[in-house]
Enzyme design. Sequence first.
Site, PDB file in Angstrom:
ATOM      1  CD  GLU A   1      -5.731  -2.609  -3.373  1.00  0.00           C
ATOM      2  OE1 GLU A   1      -4.619  -2.446  -3.914  1.00  0.00           O
ATOM      3  OE2 GLU A   1      -6.361  -1.686  -2.823  1.00  0.00           O
TER       4      GLU A   1
ATOM      5  CG  MET B   1      -3.052   5.482  -1.637  1.00  0.00           C
ATOM      6  SD  MET B   1      -2.932   3.729  -1.339  1.00  0.00           S
ATOM      7  CE  MET B   1      -4.022   3.625   0.053  1.00  0.00           C
TER       8      MET B   1
END
Length: 190
Positions: A83, A15
């Site tokens: 993603e 992240m």
Amino acid sequence: MSENYGRLHVIAGCMSSGKTGELIRLLSRHAVIGDTMVIFKHSVDSRDGCKARSRLGTEMEARVVSGPAEITGDDCRVVAIEEAQFFGDGLAPKVRELLAEGREVYVTGLNQDFRGEPFGVMPALMALADELSLLTAICQRCHGVATRTQRVVDGAPASWDSPTVLVGGADYYEARCPDCHEVPGKPEGY
Ligand SMILES: [Zn+2]
């Protein structure tokens, strides 16, 4: 599309490691020479709507799809997938199909889930990559080098047995180094 086999560049990291910013930087080089391109993102990743948006403020148009079957290279020489961990195992054969068609493929994704375990199809894509960028972030707790994604649910670290993808839950994610990464209930040896 092309007689030559394509090329896969995987941009992996935790992240807040700047994966989308790096993707946009890499794609902007193609834009300079007029390459046609398309970015796909999964409908699970609904933030920012039809945009791939980086923390640097840069953004590009993206096409929202619900699975690998909807990914098509069309007439684009360059295909990017954001993603990738959301797409499931079907993404690896789809990427190979795009490569066999001679396209340049860029993929971003979390290489580890919140437990610190290999995340979905990402390990397979990293193994197939011609080029790999493994990005790090800054640990939000100690300012060390973050390689892990901490999941926090209702203000507490998420336990090992909580579901990997929790949509619409009161949870958030932050970058942590391995020393600050907390996973209550983690089995011995992990
Ligand atoms: Zn730390």
